[in-house]
Design an enzyme around this catalytic site. Sequence first.
Site, short mmCIF file in Angstrom:
data_model
loop_
_atom_site.label_atom_id
_atom_site.label_comp_id
_atom_site.label_asym_id
_atom_site.label_seq_id
_atom_site.Cartn_x
_atom_site.Cartn_y
_atom_site.Cartn_z
N CYS A 102 30.85 -10.01 -9.03
CA CYS A 102 32.12 -9.53 -8.50
C CYS A 102 32.38 -10.19 -7.15
O CYS A 102 31.48 -10.31 -6.34
CB CYS A 102 32.06 -8.02 -8.33
SG CYS A 102 33.55 -7.30 -7.62
N HIS A 121 36.32 -4.75 -16.29
CA HIS A 121 35.88 -4.87 -14.89
C HIS A 121 37.05 -4.60 -13.94
O HIS A 121 36.90 -3.87 -12.96
CB HIS A 121 35.31 -6.28 -14.67
CG HIS A 121 34.81 -6.55 -13.28
ND1 HIS A 121 33.47 -6.68 -12.96
CD2 HIS A 121 35.48 -6.73 -12.11
CE1 HIS A 121 33.35 -6.91 -11.66
NE2 HIS A 121 34.55 -6.96 -11.12
N GLU A 122 38.21 -5.16 -14.24
CA GLU A 122 39.37 -5.04 -13.34
C GLU A 122 39.98 -3.63 -13.38
O GLU A 122 40.35 -3.11 -12.33
CB GLU A 122 40.42 -6.10 -13.66
CG GLU A 122 39.93 -7.54 -13.52
CD GLU A 122 39.27 -7.85 -12.19
OE1 GLU A 122 39.75 -7.38 -11.13
OE2 GLU A 122 38.24 -8.56 -12.19
ZN ZN Z 1 35.16 -7.25 -9.17
#
Ligand code: ZN
Length: 177
Positions: free
Chosen positions: A109, A151-152
Amino acid sequence: MKTIVQKDNPVLRKKALAVPDKDIKSPKIKKIIKDMMDALDREEDGVAIAAPQIGESLRIFVVSGKIIDYLKTSDEETATDNKESPDMVFINPKIKKLSKTKKLVEEGCLSVRYLYGKIERAQKAKVEAQDENGNKFEMGASGLLAQIFQHETDHLDGVLFIDSAKDLRDLPPEKIK
Ligand code: ZN
């Protein structure tokens, strides 16, 4: 120039607010989207970014055109050297469907430099969102893009991958070389 905030910044832990329809085409939101795209472009390994990562607690994420290229060509070299596809903007995204099949995948990330780990993600995901003009669209994806969707959208709910990832390793670029 907006910098990408790092994991101890409280903005990453907030539940981001929806963008009201009337604001989607406003100069303020246009500027935020542009800042997100610029911040993402500066990261060589960046594939997507969520608004909280530049300090804006709003439900927006952007997927790099690099990834769209990559999925089209499956040739990493050409995909990263020359970005041909435009970045894709997802405003007020909602995950509509996740496959029951999950896979343990490698993740990192831009806001958790430079940790990488393994996390369970659904193999397929369908997302509904609005584009920069406020028009609704749906997009289904598998593999890497499905992982990005998950993830987003997690970012927009204050969730970071390190919350559930296993086998976390610190891999700053100098260690890889
Ligand atoms: Zn991220």
